[in-house]
Scaffold this motif. Structure first.
Motif, PDB file in Angstrom:
ATOM      1  N   VAL A 167       0.825  -1.224   0.065  1.00  0.00           N
ATOM      2  CA  VAL A 167       0.003  -0.034  -0.075  1.00  0.00           C
ATOM      3  C   VAL A 167       0.867   1.261   0.046  1.00  0.00           C
ATOM      4  O   VAL A 167       0.490   2.134  -0.832  1.00  0.00           O
ATOM      5  CB  VAL A 167      -0.882  -0.049   1.199  1.00  0.00           C
ATOM      6  N   MET A 168       1.860   1.452   0.879  1.00  0.00           N
ATOM      7  CA  MET A 168       2.705   2.518   0.929  1.00  0.00           C
ATOM      8  C   MET A 168       3.540   2.653  -0.247  1.00  0.00           C
ATOM      9  O   MET A 168       3.673   3.607  -0.740  1.00  0.00           O
ATOM     10  CB  MET A 168       3.474   2.332   2.213  1.00  0.00           C
ATOM     11  N   ASP A 169       4.253   1.534  -0.579  1.00  0.00           N
ATOM     12  CA  ASP A 169       4.835   1.723  -1.980  1.00  0.00           C
ATOM     13  C   ASP A 169       4.234   2.042  -3.342  1.00  0.00           C
ATOM     14  O   ASP A 169       4.739   2.907  -3.846  1.00  0.00           O
ATOM     15  CB  ASP A 169       5.715   0.137  -2.342  1.00  0.00           C
ATOM     16  N   ALA A 170       3.035   1.569  -3.396  1.00  0.00           N
ATOM     17  CA  ALA A 170       2.220   2.093  -4.300  1.00  0.00           C
ATOM     18  C   ALA A 170       1.537   3.652  -4.074  1.00  0.00           C
ATOM     19  O   ALA A 170       0.653   3.982  -5.108  1.00  0.00           O
ATOM     20  CB  ALA A 170       0.857   0.977  -4.712  1.00  0.00           C
ATOM     21  N   LYS A 171       1.468   3.986  -2.846  1.00  0.00           N
ATOM     22  CA  LYS A 171       0.961   5.264  -2.750  1.00  0.00           C
ATOM     23  C   LYS A 171      -0.492   5.514  -2.736  1.00  0.00           C
ATOM     24  O   LYS A 171      -0.928   6.341  -3.411  1.00  0.00           O
ATOM     25  CB  LYS A 171       1.874   6.383  -3.364  1.00  0.00           C
ATOM     26  N   LEU A 172      -0.950   4.401  -2.452  1.00  0.00           N
ATOM     27  CA  LEU A 172      -2.666   4.468  -2.435  1.00  0.00           C
ATOM     28  C   LEU A 172      -2.856   5.616  -1.532  1.00  0.00           C
ATOM     29  O   LEU A 172      -2.684   6.026  -0.623  1.00  0.00           O
ATOM     30  CB  LEU A 172      -3.233   2.949  -1.893  1.00  0.00           C
ATOM     31  N   LYS A 173      -4.146   6.062  -2.115  1.00  0.00           N
ATOM     32  CA  LYS A 173      -4.869   7.356  -1.539  1.00  0.00           C
ATOM     33  C   LYS A 173      -5.736   6.824  -0.225  1.00  0.00           C
ATOM     34  O   LYS A 173      -6.964   7.087  -0.400  1.00  0.00           O
ATOM     35  CB  LYS A 173      -5.842   8.023  -2.725  1.00  0.00           C
ATOM     36  N   LEU A 174      -5.008   6.718   0.672  1.00  0.00           N
ATOM     37  CA  LEU A 174      -5.809   6.032   1.982  1.00  0.00           C
ATOM     38  C   LEU A 174      -5.003   6.421   3.134  1.00  0.00           C
ATOM     39  O   LEU A 174      -3.714   6.698   2.895  1.00  0.00           O
ATOM     40  CB  LEU A 174      -6.121   4.756   1.858  1.00  0.00           C
ATOM     41  N   ARG A 175      -5.690   6.601   4.361  1.00  0.00           N
ATOM     42  CA  ARG A 175      -5.022   6.875   5.488  1.00  0.00           C
ATOM     43  C   ARG A 175      -4.744   5.578   6.171  1.00  0.00           C
ATOM     44  O   ARG A 175      -5.676   4.887   6.621  1.00  0.00           O
ATOM     45  CB  ARG A 175      -5.790   7.927   6.395  1.00  0.00           C
ATOM     46  N   LEU A 176      -3.816   5.073   6.233  1.00  0.00           N
ATOM     47  CA  LEU A 176      -3.423   3.443   6.848  1.00  0.00           C
ATOM     48  C   LEU A 176      -2.719   3.710   8.269  1.00  0.00           C
ATOM     49  O   LEU A 176      -2.263   4.436   8.582  1.00  0.00           O
ATOM     50  CB  LEU A 176      -2.196   3.097   5.927  1.00  0.00           C
ATOM     51  N   ARG A 177      -3.603   2.810   8.921  1.00  0.00           N
ATOM     52  CA  ARG A 177      -2.992   2.254  10.189  1.00  0.00           C
ATOM     53  C   ARG A 177      -2.985   0.676  10.510  1.00  0.00           C
ATOM     54  O   ARG A 177      -3.704  -0.073   9.891  1.00  0.00           O
ATOM     55  CB  ARG A 177      -4.114   2.798  11.312  1.00  0.00           C
ATOM     56  N   VAL A 178      -1.790   0.405  10.935  1.00  0.00           N
ATOM     57  CA  VAL A 178      -1.479  -0.892  11.358  1.00  0.00           C
ATOM     58  C   VAL A 178      -1.372  -1.258  12.727  1.00  0.00           C
ATOM     59  O   VAL A 178      -0.539  -0.628  13.287  1.00  0.00           O
ATOM     60  CB  VAL A 178      -0.320  -1.444  10.318  1.00  0.00           C
ATOM     61  N   LEU A 179      -2.171  -2.303  13.195  1.00  0.00           N
ATOM     62  CA  LEU A 179      -2.167  -2.436  14.580  1.00  0.00           C
ATOM     63  C   LEU A 179      -1.811  -3.971  14.716  1.00  0.00           C
ATOM     64  O   LEU A 179      -2.202  -4.748  13.925  1.00  0.00           O
ATOM     65  CB  LEU A 179      -3.459  -2.130  15.328  1.00  0.00           C
ATOM     66  N   ILE A 180      -0.665  -4.288  15.571  1.00  0.00           N
ATOM     67  CA  ILE A 180      -0.154  -5.448  15.722  1.00  0.00           C
ATOM     68  C   ILE A 180       0.040  -6.057  17.238  1.00  0.00           C
ATOM     69  O   ILE A 180       0.834  -5.286  17.875  1.00  0.00           O
ATOM     70  CB  ILE A 180       1.104  -5.804  14.928  1.00  0.00           C
ATOM     71  N   PRO A 181      -0.954  -6.637  18.026  1.00  0.00           N
ATOM     72  CA  PRO A 181      -0.574  -7.161  19.247  1.00  0.00           C
ATOM     73  C   PRO A 181       0.520  -8.253  19.345  1.00  0.00           C
ATOM     74  O   PRO A 181       0.273  -9.322  18.660  1.00  0.00           O
ATOM     75  CB  PRO A 181      -1.991  -7.528  19.713  1.00  0.00           C
ATOM     76  N   ALA A 182       1.679  -8.016  19.813  1.00  0.00           N
ATOM     77  CA  ALA A 182       2.689  -8.826  19.648  1.00  0.00           C
ATOM     78  C   ALA A 182       3.069  -9.493  20.962  1.00  0.00           C
ATOM     79  O   ALA A 182       3.482  -8.758  22.024  1.00  0.00           O
ATOM     80  CB  ALA A 182       3.988  -8.026  19.103  1.00  0.00           C
ATOM     81  N   VAL A 183       2.880 -10.889  20.895  1.00  0.00           N
ATOM     82  CA  VAL A 183       3.052 -11.552  22.497  1.00  0.00           C
ATOM     83  C   VAL A 183       3.682 -13.062  22.026  1.00  0.00           C
ATOM     84  O   VAL A 183       3.581 -13.515  20.796  1.00  0.00           O
ATOM     85  CB  VAL A 183       1.650 -11.602  23.064  1.00  0.00           C
ATOM     86  N   GLU A 184       4.066 -13.621  23.241  1.00  0.00           N
ATOM     87  CA  GLU A 184       4.331 -14.995  23.322  1.00  0.00           C
ATOM     88  C   GLU A 184       3.657 -15.691  24.162  1.00  0.00           C
ATOM     89  O   GLU A 184       3.446 -15.385  25.380  1.00  0.00           O
ATOM     90  CB  GLU A 184       5.997 -15.102  23.643  1.00  0.00           C
ATOM     91  N   ASN A 185       2.605 -16.679  23.783  1.00  0.00           N
ATOM     92  CA  ASN A 185       1.976 -17.334  24.811  1.00  0.00           C
ATOM     93  C   ASN A 185       2.631 -18.318  25.568  1.00  0.00           C
ATOM     94  O   ASN A 185       2.982 -19.555  24.836  1.00  0.00           O
ATOM     95  CB  ASN A 185       0.666 -17.996  23.872  1.00  0.00           C
ATOM     96  N   ALA A 186       3.360 -18.067  26.563  1.00  0.00           N
ATOM     97  CA  ALA A 186       4.017 -19.014  27.407  1.00  0.00           C
ATOM     98  C   ALA A 186       3.489 -19.690  28.636  1.00  0.00           C
ATOM     99  O   ALA A 186       2.333 -19.418  28.938  1.00  0.00           O
ATOM    100  CB  ALA A 186       5.576 -17.965  27.903  1.00  0.00           C
ATOM    101  N   VAL A 187       4.257 -20.527  29.368  1.00  0.00           N
ATOM    102  CA  VAL A 187       3.636 -21.487  30.340  1.00  0.00           C
ATOM    103  C   VAL A 187       4.617 -20.923  31.575  1.00  0.00           C
ATOM    104  O   VAL A 187       5.862 -21.023  31.405  1.00  0.00           O
ATOM    105  CB  VAL A 187       3.822 -22.817  30.072  1.00  0.00           C
ATOM    106  N   ALA A 188       4.261 -20.282  32.663  1.00  0.00           N
ATOM    107  CA  ALA A 188       4.739 -19.912  33.920  1.00  0.00           C
ATOM    108  C   ALA A 188       3.750 -19.739  35.082  1.00  0.00           C
ATOM    109  O   ALA A 188       2.414 -19.932  34.757  1.00  0.00           O
ATOM    110  CB  ALA A 188       5.743 -18.531  33.712  1.00  0.00           C
ATOM    111  N   GLY A 189       4.337 -19.552  36.337  1.00  0.00           N
ATOM    112  CA  GLY A 189       3.526 -19.344  37.407  1.00  0.00           C
ATOM    113  C   GLY A 189       2.493 -18.520  37.190  1.00  0.00           C
ATOM    114  O   GLY A 189       1.263 -18.370  37.826  1.00  0.00           O
TER     115      GLY A 189
END
Length: 460
Positions: free
Chosen positions: A265-287
């Motif tokens: 999208v950004m490389d093509a310069k599309l005519k839009l207002r872009l937002r990218v949201l990424i929840p980044a986690v590791e689902n681990a095992v601990a106490g």
């Protein structure tokens, strides 16, 4: 990913002749006598995927024969030419005649040239292609480069691709295109009201985070992309068996693919207002891992009972979708590697998508076909929504039973979307289990090209 295209057409390019069983007799009859005899002696019969190099009198490669499915074949693979980079000797080639779709064949050639070489030397195929006439090579290279980004991110093992490294990849992309970038890390997630993202990631020594990238003219229509960034999924206390964990490095495939889509999208310069949201986690095992039957209040205010800690992707997406809706985007799209049920229903190559907008559904299906980036619509079936009910909270993240798992996941997410008519949800796999033309085994770019085409039509 280096370009595979020869920028200056050359008369010395080796011709690739595409043949089918229906056309082979005529093409064979038109070959020089020596070449015809060589092809027949080698038993070439235009089988799809068969490749034969025909020598010239001086021992050089005079021509390449490559088999395709017949035009009317129901099993026709428009990416079949993507096998060529792995079959051909180094050199510059051109299409001597038209494959079934010259643009997709050129794209397949580029996609088939990908190699993952971070941990051991992986020599790129020494083949280049003179692009077919009329093909937009800039657009093809844009798609191929984005696919390489998604594949690289997914293929990188979790020890080198945790939440912090995923955030770094997003920040590098933002810097490249002049986008703004911010990230909320660790305990700040609870202070800023992202309790579900924090709950899923709090047991890991690698702090969870919410990545936020924004680009484009604020006056343009708003499009928000949300990608599941579970960098490794043990299943939590509902622990996966070892076989189930084997390729869980790919559980951030949704994030990888929204970054690939954002890059296009950004490389093509599309005519839009872009937002990218990424929840980044590791689902681990601990106490301090979150537990079955724990209850958390989400960003939207809905209380969520944990029916299964292995249904964590929908939890982190829920908080991100709630944030996305606060901005009232014109279109909201989320991608995630969410359910095994989608694979049982449709297999690894055909992600289901969900939307309440009939026009959008038709456009997605059409673009998916046009880009050979297949998707299939499944329903947001209202009757199943009650399966998510909890006796003690507003909603349960994983209803008991084994039916309609992908649909109930989509219905769970829908509860966190303010205007579902503007929403598209895709349950991707993000992985190619065994190599296919243009699709090497490993991480895969799924749905991004089709959605990019859709956005290009609407906001180009």
């Amino acid at each position: 990913m280096p370009s595979v295209f020869e920028t200056a057409p050359t008369a010395a390019a080796i011709p690739i002749t595409f043949v089918t069983k229906a056309t082979w007799d005529a093409i064979c009859a038109g070959l020089p006598a020596q070449a015809r005899q060589f092809a027949l002696a080698n038993g070439f019969a235009a089988k799809p995927g068969a490749c034969l190099t025909l020598p010239s009198a001086d021992g050089q490669i005079a021509q390449v024969l490559f088999g395709l499915e017949d035009e009317a074949s129901k099993s026709r693979d428009l990416f079949r030419p993507g096998s060529l980079p792995g079959l051909l000797p180094p050199g510059v080639y051109r299409f001597a005649n038209a494959p079934h779709d010259a643009r997709l064949a050129a794209l397949a050639f580029a996609l088939g040239s990908y190699r993952f070489g971070r941990y051991r030397k992986a020599d790129a195929p020494g083949v280049r292609l003179v692009p077919p006439a009329g093909v937009d090579t800039a657009e093809i290279e844009r798609m191929a480069e984005a696919a390489a980004l998604a594949r690289d991110l997914i293929n990188t093992p979790s020890n080198d691709m945790g939440p912090e490294e995923l955030a770094q990849a997003a920040q590098e992309l933002a810097s490249r295109f002049g986008a703004s970038f911010s990230v909320i890390v660790g305990e700040d997630l609870t202070r800023q009201n992202f309790p579900l993202i924090h709950a899923v990631g709090m047991a890991s020594s690698r702090a969870p985070r919410l990545i936020d990238l924004q680009w484009g003219d604020p006056a343009h229509p708003k499009v928000t992309l949300v990608g599941k960034g579970v960098c490794f999924d043990t299943g939590g206390l509902d622990l996966k068996p070892s076989a189930g964990m084997l390729i869980m490095k790919k559980d951030m495939g949704g994030a990888a693919n929204v970054l690939a889509l954002a890059q296009m999208v950004m490389d093509a310069k599309l005519k839009l207002r872009l937002r990218v949201l990424i929840p980044a986690v590791e689902n681990a095992v601990a106490g301090n891992a979150f537990r079955p039957l724990d209850i958390f209040k989400s960003r939207k205010g809905l209380t969520v009972e944990i029916g299964n800690t292995d249904a964590e992707g929908r939890l982190v997406l829920a908080d991100a979708l709630a944030l996305a809706c606060e901005d009232k985007p014109d279109m909201l799209i989320d991608l995630g590697t969410l359910t095994g049920a989608a694979r049982v229903a449709l297999g690894p190559d055909l992600p289901p998508f969900y939307t309440n907008d009939e026009t959008l559904a038709q456009d997605v299906a059409r673009c998916a076909t046009a880009e050979n980036d297949p998707m299939w619509r499944l329903p947001l079936w209202p009757a199943y929504d009650a399966w998510l009910d909890s006796k003690v909270a507003n909603v349960n993240n994983a209803p008991s039973g084994t039916f309609a798992g992908s649909i109930t996941c989509a219905l769970f997410l829908q509860r966190f979307v303010e205007d579902p008519t503007r929403w598209l949800h895709v349950d991707i796999y993000g992985w190619t289990p065994s190599a296919k033309p243009a699709r090497p085994e490993g991480g895969e770019c799924q749905a991004a090209r089709a959605i990019y085409k859709l956005l290009g039509e609407r906001y180009g």
